[in-house]
Design a protein around this motif. Structure first.
Motif, PDB file in Angstrom:
ATOM      1  N   LEU A 148      41.515  29.307  36.063  1.00 37.93           N
ATOM      2  CA  LEU A 148      41.587  30.698  35.604  1.00 37.93           C
ATOM      3  C   LEU A 148      40.272  31.147  34.983  1.00 37.93           C
ATOM      4  N   TYR A 149      39.324  30.231  34.905  1.00 37.05           N
ATOM      5  CA  TYR A 149      38.091  30.526  34.173  1.00 37.05           C
ATOM      6  C   TYR A 149      36.924  30.718  35.146  1.00 37.05           C
ATOM      7  N   GLN A 150      36.294  31.872  35.039  1.00 33.71           N
ATOM      8  CA  GLN A 150      35.130  32.213  35.868  1.00 33.71           C
ATOM      9  C   GLN A 150      35.407  32.064  37.361  1.00 33.71           C
ATOM     10  N   LYS A 151      36.562  32.523  37.754  1.00 37.45           N
ATOM     11  CA  LYS A 151      36.916  32.481  39.174  1.00 37.45           C
ATOM     12  C   LYS A 151      37.002  33.914  39.706  1.00 37.45           C
ATOM     13  N   SER A 152      36.889  34.045  41.008  1.00 40.20           N
ATOM     14  CA  SER A 152      36.935  35.390  41.600  1.00 40.20           C
ATOM     15  C   SER A 152      38.353  35.950  41.493  1.00 40.20           C
ATOM     16  N   PRO A 153      38.472  37.286  41.496  1.00 34.03           N
ATOM     17  CA  PRO A 153      39.811  37.879  41.472  1.00 34.03           C
ATOM     18  C   PRO A 153      40.695  37.368  42.610  1.00 34.03           C
ATOM     19  N   ASP A 154      40.106  37.160  43.781  1.00 36.80           N
ATOM     20  CA  ASP A 154      40.894  36.665  44.920  1.00 36.80           C
ATOM     21  C   ASP A 154      41.437  35.259  44.658  1.00 36.80           C
ATOM     22  N   HIS A 155      40.585  34.430  44.083  1.00 33.72           N
ATOM     23  CA  HIS A 155      41.000  33.060  43.770  1.00 33.72           C
ATOM     24  C   HIS A 155      42.181  33.084  42.798  1.00 33.72           C
ATOM     25  N   VAL A 156      42.038  33.906  41.784  1.00 28.22           N
ATOM     26  CA  VAL A 156      43.076  33.989  40.748  1.00 28.22           C
ATOM     27  C   VAL A 156      44.381  34.537  41.353  1.00 28.22           C
ATOM     28  N   ALA A 157      44.237  35.504  42.249  1.00 29.31           N
ATOM     29  CA  ALA A 157      45.430  36.089  42.890  1.00 29.31           C
ATOM     30  C   ALA A 157      46.146  35.022  43.740  1.00 29.31           C
ATOM     31  N   GLN A 158      45.379  34.286  44.518  1.00 29.01           N
ATOM     32  CA  GLN A 158      45.999  33.254  45.369  1.00 29.01           C
ATOM     33  C   GLN A 158      46.643  32.154  44.524  1.00 29.01           C
ATOM     34  N   PHE A 159      45.965  31.853  43.436  1.00 28.60           N
ATOM     35  CA  PHE A 159      46.488  30.840  42.505  1.00 28.60           C
ATOM     36  C   PHE A 159      47.859  31.282  41.981  1.00 28.60           C
ATOM     37  N   TRP A 160      47.932  32.544  41.577  1.00 28.94           N
ATOM     38  CA  TRP A 160      49.185  33.030  40.981  1.00 28.94           C
ATOM     39  C   TRP A 160      50.321  33.058  42.005  1.00 28.94           C
ATOM     40  N   GLU A 161      49.992  33.357  43.248  1.00 27.75           N
ATOM     41  CA  GLU A 161      51.041  33.367  44.272  1.00 27.75           C
ATOM     42  C   GLU A 161      51.638  31.958  44.415  1.00 27.75           C
ATOM     43  N   ILE A 210      51.268  39.813  41.056  1.00 30.98           N
ATOM     44  CA  ILE A 210      49.989  39.155  41.361  1.00 30.98           C
ATOM     45  C   ILE A 210      48.834  40.018  40.856  1.00 30.98           C
ATOM     46  N   GLN A 211      48.936  41.309  41.128  1.00 32.30           N
ATOM     47  CA  GLN A 211      47.856  42.208  40.691  1.00 32.30           C
ATOM     48  C   GLN A 211      47.708  42.212  39.186  1.00 32.30           C
ATOM     49  N   THR A 212      48.837  42.239  38.492  1.00 32.21           N
ATOM     50  CA  THR A 212      48.786  42.229  37.024  1.00 32.21           C
ATOM     51  C   THR A 212      48.107  40.959  36.538  1.00 32.21           C
ATOM     52  N   PHE A 213      48.532  39.850  37.101  1.00 31.65           N
ATOM     53  CA  PHE A 213      47.956  38.569  36.679  1.00 31.65           C
ATOM     54  C   PHE A 213      46.455  38.549  36.956  1.00 31.65           C
ATOM     55  N   ARG A 214      46.093  38.961  38.171  1.00 32.20           N
ATOM     56  CA  ARG A 214      44.678  38.953  38.547  1.00 32.20           C
ATOM     57  C   ARG A 214      43.863  39.848  37.594  1.00 32.20           C
ATOM     58  N   ASP A 215      44.358  41.059  37.358  1.00 33.35           N
ATOM     59  CA  ASP A 215      43.587  41.999  36.533  1.00 33.35           C
ATOM     60  C   ASP A 215      43.506  41.525  35.086  1.00 33.35           C
ATOM     61  N   GLU A 216      44.635  41.021  34.565  1.00 38.69           N
ATOM     62  CA  GLU A 216      44.651  40.578  33.158  1.00 38.69           C
ATOM     63  C   GLU A 216      43.773  39.353  32.961  1.00 38.69           C
ATOM     64  N   THR A 217      43.930  38.392  33.862  1.00 39.78           N
ATOM     65  CA  THR A 217      43.250  37.110  33.672  1.00 39.78           C
ATOM     66  C   THR A 217      41.740  37.239  33.834  1.00 39.78           C
ATOM     67  N   THR A 218      41.311  38.127  34.705  1.00 39.85           N
ATOM     68  CA  THR A 218      39.857  38.251  34.925  1.00 39.85           C
ATOM     69  C   THR A 218      39.202  39.231  33.942  1.00 39.85           C
ATOM     70  N   ARG A 219      39.990  39.837  33.073  1.00 40.57           N
ATOM     71  CA  ARG A 219      39.432  40.735  32.050  1.00 40.57           C
ATOM     72  C   ARG A 219      38.474  39.952  31.150  1.00 40.57           C
ATOM     73  N   GLU A 220      37.398  40.616  30.745  1.00 36.37           N
ATOM     74  CA  GLU A 220      36.355  39.914  29.989  1.00 36.37           C
ATOM     75  C   GLU A 220      36.883  39.281  28.703  1.00 36.37           C
ATOM     76  N   SER A 221      37.702  40.039  27.987  1.00 33.13           N
ATOM     77  CA  SER A 221      38.189  39.513  26.705  1.00 33.13           C
ATOM     78  C   SER A 221      39.092  38.288  26.920  1.00 33.13           C
ATOM     79  N   VAL A 222      39.872  38.320  28.001  1.00 34.44           N
ATOM     80  CA  VAL A 222      40.757  37.178  28.283  1.00 34.44           C
ATOM     81  C   VAL A 222      39.916  35.969  28.702  1.00 34.44           C
TER      82      VAL A 222
END
Ligand SMILES: CCCCCCCCCCCCC/C=C/C(=O)SCCNC(=O)CCNC(=O)[C@H](O)C(C)(C)COP(=O)(O)OP(=O)(O)OC[C@H]1O[C@@H](n2cnc3c(N)ncnc32)[C@H](O)[C@@H]1OP(=O)(O)O
Length: 313
Positions: free
Chosen positions: A126-139, A286-298
């Motif tokens: 979940l750290y320093q990964k692309s939004p696509d990676h994070v989205a696929q991970f969450w699926e 998936i979109q929520t997870f991707r957007d939240e997780t890749t947010r700078e503060s998170v």
């Protein structure tokens, strides 16, 4: 409220299913379709001397007792069974394979490495990964959960060690939880990482321990020692760590006395609304997870959490 979401039609279908005897399972699967997955093909089944479903990666070890129909599924991803894509795909494949095996009646989920059941999601994914990676991970998280939570089998978590976050998610997806006594912790500590448990995970927590306790536990990201978890109903039984597996097997044997179809239909009647809701809202989730997780503060919080984990040593 969720129970009332099961329509009259479905109730009639269920009653018919029970009434028609021989064709009961065909009807059952029509009523509650279990999804299959092409990922299965990548994890060939191996059957030999009572061992089966050993995945090609060996991050999941499965042994089924042919006589009783009880399969023990051991997570084997050292050092802490963090849920990376390989482990999650293997778990899902394994759950789905067992689901299809008509001689399998129960599944015990445990860790090959005592003292840690699972450390939850692999934070590095979940750290320093692309939004696509994070989205696929969450699926992969969703699919693993759908396969376990929606299983017709008796599912028992033999929690032989720490069980934070997505480790707890796995436990909550099971029908019954036996946890090791002692200084082991369980809970949904997502908020401590600046993450928010998704609706389906929050709902299972509410279903298991009740609204007030779940609300509080989720807000503060509480990790409970096993005795407190028992008191809250987050786990159903405690056992000395070396006995967790045996106690789970004994418990499963009690459950096996209940006729499978009535038990499975009853289980599905209470779980179908949440399963359907996640299936319907999968992309949104998936979109929520991707957007939240890749947010700078998170990302900053995850970085700090990782540093804290390393500094522990
Ligand atoms: C409005 C709606 C908004 C919605 C928004 C949605 C957004 C987000 C939703 C997210 C919800 C997700 C649900 C699930 C989330 C998770 O699962 S996050 C993971 C949380 N996990 C943890 O907090 C546990 C962390 N680990 C530990 O506490 C300990 O490791 C342990 C499990 C208690 C075991 O301790 P010990 O045996 O002492 O081992 P360690 O030395 O600590 O660890 C060994 C090595 O493993 C590394 N590690 C540990 N945990 C993880 C992990 N989860 N991922 C990756 N790596 C992990 C640890 O750093 C050690 O590494 P080395 O130092 O390299 O050896």
């Amino acid at each position: 409220v969720r129970n009332s979401l099961i329509s009259g039609n479905e109730t009639i279908k269920m009653a018919l299913t029970i009434a028609v005897g021989g064709r009961v399972w065909r009807k059952f699967f029509k009523t509650f379709p279990f999804r299959s997955n092409s990922a299965l093909k990548r994890f060939p089944t191996c059957r030999a001397n009572g061992r089966l479903y050993s995945t090609s990666s060996d991050v999941v070890l499965v042994r089924k007792d042919e006589e009783s129909g009880i399969a023990t599924v051991r997570m084997n991803n050292p050092p802490v069974n963090s849920l990376n894509p390989t482990l999650m795909v293997a778990l899902r494949s394994c759950f789905e394979e067992l689901e299809k095996d008509k001689t399998c009646r129960a599944l015990i989920l445990t860790s090959q490495k005592p003292k840690v059941f699972s450390a939850g999601l692999d934070i590095l994914q979940l750290y320093q990964k692309s939004p696509d990676h994070v989205a696929q991970f969450w699926e992969k998280v969703q699919d693993m959960w759908l396969a376990l939570y929606g299983s017709r089998l008796i599912t028992m978590a033999a929690i032989n060690g720490h069980c934070p976050a997505a480790g707890c998610l796995l436990g909550l997806a099971c029908d019954y939880r036996i946890m090791a006594e002692g200084n082991f912790r369980i809970g949904l500590n997502e908020t401590q990482l600046d993450l928010v448990a998704p609706f389906w995970l929050r709902q299972t927590m509410i279903d298991v321990i009740g609204y007030r306790q779940a609300e509080m536990a989720l807000m503060i990201g509480a990790l409970y020692p096993s005795d407190k978890a028992l008191q809250l109903g987050l786990v159903d039984k405690l056992a000395p760590i070396e006995d967790v597996q045996t106690v789970a097997e004994e418990e499963v044997k009690n459950w096996l006395k209940i006729p499978d179809q009535a038990r499975a239909i009853t289980k599905m009647a209470s779980r179908k609304p949440l399963l359907d809701e996640l299936r319907r809202r999968k992309q949104e989730d998936i979109q929520t997870f991707r957007d939240e997780t890749t947010r700078e503060s998170v990302q900053k919080s995850i970085q700090q959490y990782l540093e804290k984990l390393k500094a522990k040593k």
